[in-house]
Design an enzyme around this catalytic site. Structure first.
Site, PDB file in Angstrom:
ATOM      1  N   HIS A 139      35.637   0.059   3.834  1.00  0.00           N
ATOM      2  CA  HIS A 139      34.846   0.701   4.890  1.00  0.00           C
ATOM      3  C   HIS A 139      34.318   2.062   4.434  1.00  0.00           C
ATOM      4  O   HIS A 139      33.688   2.766   5.221  1.00  0.00           O
ATOM      5  CB  HIS A 139      35.692   0.916   6.145  1.00  0.00           C
ATOM      6  CG  HIS A 139      36.093  -0.353   6.844  1.00  0.00           C
ATOM      7  ND1 HIS A 139      35.230  -1.390   7.068  1.00  0.00           N
ATOM      8  CD2 HIS A 139      37.293  -0.727   7.390  1.00  0.00           C
ATOM      9  CE1 HIS A 139      35.872  -2.363   7.715  1.00  0.00           C
ATOM     10  NE2 HIS A 139      37.104  -1.983   7.914  1.00  0.00           N
ATOM     11  N   SER A 169      33.771  -3.870  20.252  1.00  0.00           N
ATOM     12  CA  SER A 169      34.756  -4.565  19.431  1.00  0.00           C
ATOM     13  C   SER A 169      35.833  -3.600  18.952  1.00  0.00           C
ATOM     14  O   SER A 169      37.032  -3.925  18.971  1.00  0.00           O
ATOM     15  CB  SER A 169      34.063  -5.234  18.238  1.00  0.00           C
ATOM     16  OG  SER A 169      34.989  -5.967  17.467  1.00  0.00           O
TER      17      SER A 169
END
Length: 330
Positions: A139, A169
């Site tokens: 990430h 989410s």
């Protein structure tokens, strides 16, 4: 611009303390600013380890993404595409969570010492064979990680998702944390912090745009795909990823091979595997395996965000994305 080697050493000379700007997040968590992006204390420490120690091989594939944009799905797809002729690997997605098949650099491999019995992760860290293809996830923003990625001929696959669905989410994902129960991340606060970029690995917009820019400059190096494209036309996306990765679908059975990968990697199939429904905790992650699967729907944010929240995020999207011709996210 991505970090150069001298800038990377900045983390070596500073402890994570008051010298880093920080913002309250939720529970007892704070986020720390580093070169324009925000990290939890753990992720800042493990990002340091990645920058110091990770050396990509020429045949590596790096799956890059902002959190909660379809990473787990892409792990399953990339593994299936690259292992489709491996008879020993036929049932790997049945018995292994995608997070175990494709470890994440800052959340699996460098978060702590890998147990000796975890042979797959040991192999990913210790292998010296530059001819061995590995798939690893991250990430870390390109602005920080670009120098490492460009140090070899490794390929990068980047997935992104509608910002509003990404936020929802992430919000649901964190609700399964014990810290959330003690001090919730209220949805209004979540929207505000998301728009300001003060979320793990944020800003979302800067994260997406840097990888997209690289995909436009060097399409042979970075392949950019959206979650919505994957949902709308998964066969086409799988075919393109096969070509990009140097393992194209060819011959008279190519259509059947693509359809089979789409089938075994569908949300319905993956979410119903026992290993993915498990409430057990991974060795190096605080949330259970089943937390990685919820609905997988496009547009789910409409069930949670109020109109003014949607408009607030859309205004940022128009400025950041539409303002430079990237007509996405609204």
């Amino acid at each position: 611009m991505h970090l150069n080697i001298m800038e990377k050493s900045e983390l070596n000379n500073n402890h994570i303390n008051s010298s880093f700007q920080r913002e309250k997040w939720f529970g007892h968590e704070f986020l720390y600013e580093f070169h324009g992006f925000w990290f939890t204390k753990t992720y800042l420490e493990t990002t340091q380890k990645v920058l110091e120690n990770f050396k990509p091989h020429p045949k590596d594939v790096i799956l890059a993404s902002f959190p909660k944009t379809g990473t787990t799905w892409l792990k399953a797809l990339l593994h299936s595409i690259t292992h489709r002729y491996d008879t020993k690997d036929e049932n790997s997605l049945t018995f292994n969570h995608p997070q175990e098949l494709i470890p994440s650099l800052e959340t699996n491999l460098y978060v702590q010492e890998i147990p000796q019995n975890n042979t797959n992760s040991q192999e990913f860290i210790s292998t010296k064979n530059p001819q061995k293809s590995r798939i690893l996830a991250t990430h870390i923003p390109y602005q920080i990680f670009g120098g490492v990625l460009n140090s070899s001929d490794c390929k990068v696959v980047y997935v992104t998702r509608n910002p509003k669905d990404t936020l929802i989410s992430l919000w649901h994902f964190l609700r399964k944390s014990k810290n959330f129960e003690q001090d919730p991340w209220e949805l209004g606060a979540a929207v505000d912090q998301f728009c300001k970029g003060i979320v793990p690995f944020g800003s979302y917009y800067d994260h997406v745009l840097a990888y997209r820019e690289e995909s436009l400059k060097r399409p042979q190096k970075v392949h950019f795909v959206t979650y919505e494209e994957l949902k709308e036309n998964p066969k086409n996306c799988v075919e393109k990823m096969g070509e990009f990765l140097g393992c194209p679908f060819e011959g008279e059975n190519r259509e059947e091979e693509i359809e089979e990968i789409v089938k075994i990697c569908s949300f319905e199939k993956l979410s119903n595997q026992e290993v993915n429904k498990s409430s057990e905790l991974p060795k190096v992650f605080p949330l259970p395996y089943n937390s990685f699967y919820r609905k997988g729907q496009v547009g789910d944010h409409m069930n949670y965000l109020e109109d003014e929240m949607i408009e607030k995020i859309d205004n940022i999207t128009r400025e950041k994305f539409h303002g430079i011709g990237f007509m996405y996210g609204i």
